[in-house]
Structures are given as structure tokens and as C-alpha cells.
Design a protein around this motif. Structure first.
Motif, short mmCIF file in Angstrom:
data_model
loop_
_atom_site.label_atom_id
_atom_site.label_comp_id
_atom_site.label_asym_id
_atom_site.label_seq_id
_atom_site.Cartn_x
_atom_site.Cartn_y
_atom_site.Cartn_z
N UNK A 12 7.98 17.01 69.24
CA UNK A 12 7.61 16.04 70.27
C UNK A 12 8.38 14.75 70.07
N UNK A 13 8.68 14.08 71.16
CA UNK A 13 9.37 12.79 71.09
C UNK A 13 8.54 11.75 71.82
N UNK A 14 8.38 10.59 71.18
CA UNK A 14 7.61 9.48 71.73
C UNK A 14 8.49 8.24 71.71
N UNK A 24 10.83 0.52 80.92
CA UNK A 24 11.74 1.50 81.52
C UNK A 24 13.01 1.69 80.67
N UNK A 25 13.41 0.67 79.93
CA UNK A 25 14.57 0.81 79.05
C UNK A 25 14.32 1.92 78.03
N UNK A 26 13.17 1.90 77.37
CA UNK A 26 12.85 2.95 76.41
C UNK A 26 12.62 4.29 77.10
N UNK A 27 11.93 4.28 78.24
CA UNK A 27 11.68 5.54 78.97
C UNK A 27 12.98 6.21 79.37
N UNK A 28 13.90 5.45 79.95
CA UNK A 28 15.17 6.02 80.40
C UNK A 28 16.02 6.52 79.24
N UNK A 29 16.01 5.79 78.14
CA UNK A 29 16.75 6.24 76.96
C UNK A 29 16.12 7.50 76.38
N UNK A 30 14.79 7.60 76.36
CA UNK A 30 14.12 8.81 75.88
C UNK A 30 14.48 10.00 76.77
N UNK A 31 14.47 9.79 78.07
CA UNK A 31 14.81 10.87 79.00
C UNK A 31 16.24 11.35 78.77
N UNK A 32 17.15 10.44 78.47
CA UNK A 32 18.54 10.81 78.20
C UNK A 32 18.64 11.66 76.94
N UNK A 33 17.86 11.33 75.91
CA UNK A 33 17.85 12.12 74.68
C UNK A 33 17.32 13.52 74.97
N UNK A 34 16.23 13.61 75.70
CA UNK A 34 15.65 14.91 76.03
C UNK A 34 16.64 15.75 76.84
N UNK A 40 14.03 23.07 72.54
CA UNK A 40 12.77 22.78 73.23
C UNK A 40 12.14 21.54 72.60
N UNK A 41 11.68 20.64 73.47
CA UNK A 41 11.08 19.40 72.98
C UNK A 41 10.01 18.95 73.98
N UNK A 42 8.90 18.47 73.45
CA UNK A 42 7.84 17.92 74.29
C UNK A 42 8.11 16.43 74.46
N UNK A 43 8.21 15.99 75.69
CA UNK A 43 8.45 14.58 76.00
C UNK A 43 7.11 13.92 76.29
N UNK A 71 9.89 9.57 66.55
CA UNK A 71 9.53 8.27 67.09
C UNK A 71 10.85 7.62 67.50
N UNK A 72 10.99 7.37 68.79
CA UNK A 72 12.27 6.93 69.34
C UNK A 72 12.20 5.48 69.79
N UNK A 73 12.98 4.64 69.15
CA UNK A 73 13.05 3.23 69.52
C UNK A 73 14.14 3.05 70.57
N UNK A 74 13.72 2.88 71.81
CA UNK A 74 14.67 2.58 72.88
C UNK A 74 15.03 1.12 72.88
N UNK A 75 14.22 0.32 72.25
CA UNK A 75 14.46 -1.10 71.99
C UNK A 75 13.59 -1.46 70.80
N UNK A 76 13.38 -2.72 70.54
CA UNK A 76 12.47 -3.11 69.45
C UNK A 76 11.10 -2.58 69.80
N UNK A 77 10.44 -2.01 68.82
CA UNK A 77 9.12 -1.45 69.08
C UNK A 77 8.03 -2.23 68.37
N UNK A 78 6.78 -1.91 68.67
CA UNK A 78 5.65 -2.53 67.99
C UNK A 78 5.48 -1.89 66.62
N UNK A 79 5.87 -2.60 65.57
CA UNK A 79 5.96 -2.01 64.24
C UNK A 79 4.65 -1.43 63.74
N UNK A 80 3.55 -2.10 63.96
CA UNK A 80 2.26 -1.59 63.48
C UNK A 80 1.92 -0.28 64.17
N UNK A 81 2.05 -0.23 65.48
CA UNK A 81 1.72 1.00 66.22
C UNK A 81 2.65 2.15 65.83
N UNK A 82 3.93 1.87 65.61
CA UNK A 82 4.87 2.91 65.18
C UNK A 82 4.45 3.48 63.83
#
Length: 136
Positions: A12-14, A24-34, A40-43, A71-82
């Protein structure tokens, strides 16, 4: 050769995003990776910006039967949640970041995924959590 003892991996990729950047920056980058991934990968549809999002994404990953996590950082992420996602996920986790592109689709010419990777690695170490971080 009989490889019957090999585990069946359900990956799975998050995507994660700090709320000062467009999600949308992270969403679009995740979609490009998938799209580029040949397996096979769960998005995971939830992008993590907070601990509440982390809990929702964790439930979605479990429901999908994922036993390995990116765990895919499309930009800076929330470190605690990651870090908490890595902590509470029930299998191996890898933390990766988007490479900075040409700047054509970034917020003010930058996405800060590299900086986010540095922050994520510090947070994982502070919590004594193990996650695979690729060299490149």
C-alpha cells in the motif's frame, strides 16, 4: 526451485502533505508513482495531514489487506503523523520522498520533499522506529 515459503506481499502507498502546501501536489505525485509502478499496489485515498488522517489511512490499509507500506512524501509531511503511521502499521514500512522536478508544477517553485525526508528520518529515530529509507 520451490519458493512456497515466500510471503505474499500486498503493498500500500500513502501520501502525506503538510497543510501549508496544496494537498493535490502530494496526490498527483502519488498517482504518478502508482502509474509508473509495474506491480500491484493499493493506493490509499486518504492523504495524511494530521493524526486523524493517519488513523483513517491506517484503517483503509488494514481493510485493503495491505501488509507492507510505502509512506510517500510528495512534499513536506506532518512528521508526527508519518511516524505514528509507521509505528501502528502491522508490517514493514518504507519512507520515500518525491524528487524535486523542474519546478513547473510546484508551490512557488518548490515542494520541499527532500527537507521533509530529513524531518521524517529525525522523527523516526527520536521514536526509535524502524523504517526502510532508500539511499537515493
Amino acid at each position: 526451485m520451490n519458493l512456497s515459503n515466500m510471503p505474499e506481499v500486498k503493498l500500500g502507498i500513502v501520501a502525506v502533505s503538510r497543510n501549508c502546501f496544496p494537498m493535490t501536489l502530494s496526490e498527483n505525485r502519488r498517482k504518478a508513482v502508482v502509474a509508473a509502478y509495474k506491480g500491484e499496489i493499493y493506493e490509499c485515498p486518504t492523504v495524511i495531514e494530521s493524526e486523524t488522517d493517519m488513523q483513517k489511512a491506517l484503517a483503509e490499509l488494514r481493510e485493503a489487506g495491505c501488509n507492507a507500506l510505502v509512506v510517500y512524501l510528495g512534499n513536506v509531511g506532518p512528521e508526527t503523523a508519518e511516524a505514528l503511521l509507521v509505528k501502528y502499521f502491522h508490517g514493514p514500512a518504507m519512507v520515500v520522498a518525491a524528487s524535486e522536478e523542474t519546478g513547473d508544477n510546484l508551490c512557488q517553485g518548490r515542494g520541499d520533499a527532500y527537507c521533509g525526508m530529513l524531518n521524517a528520518s529525525y522523527n523516526l529515530k527520536l521514536r526509535n522506529l524502524k523504517a526502510y529509507i532508500p539511499e537515493y
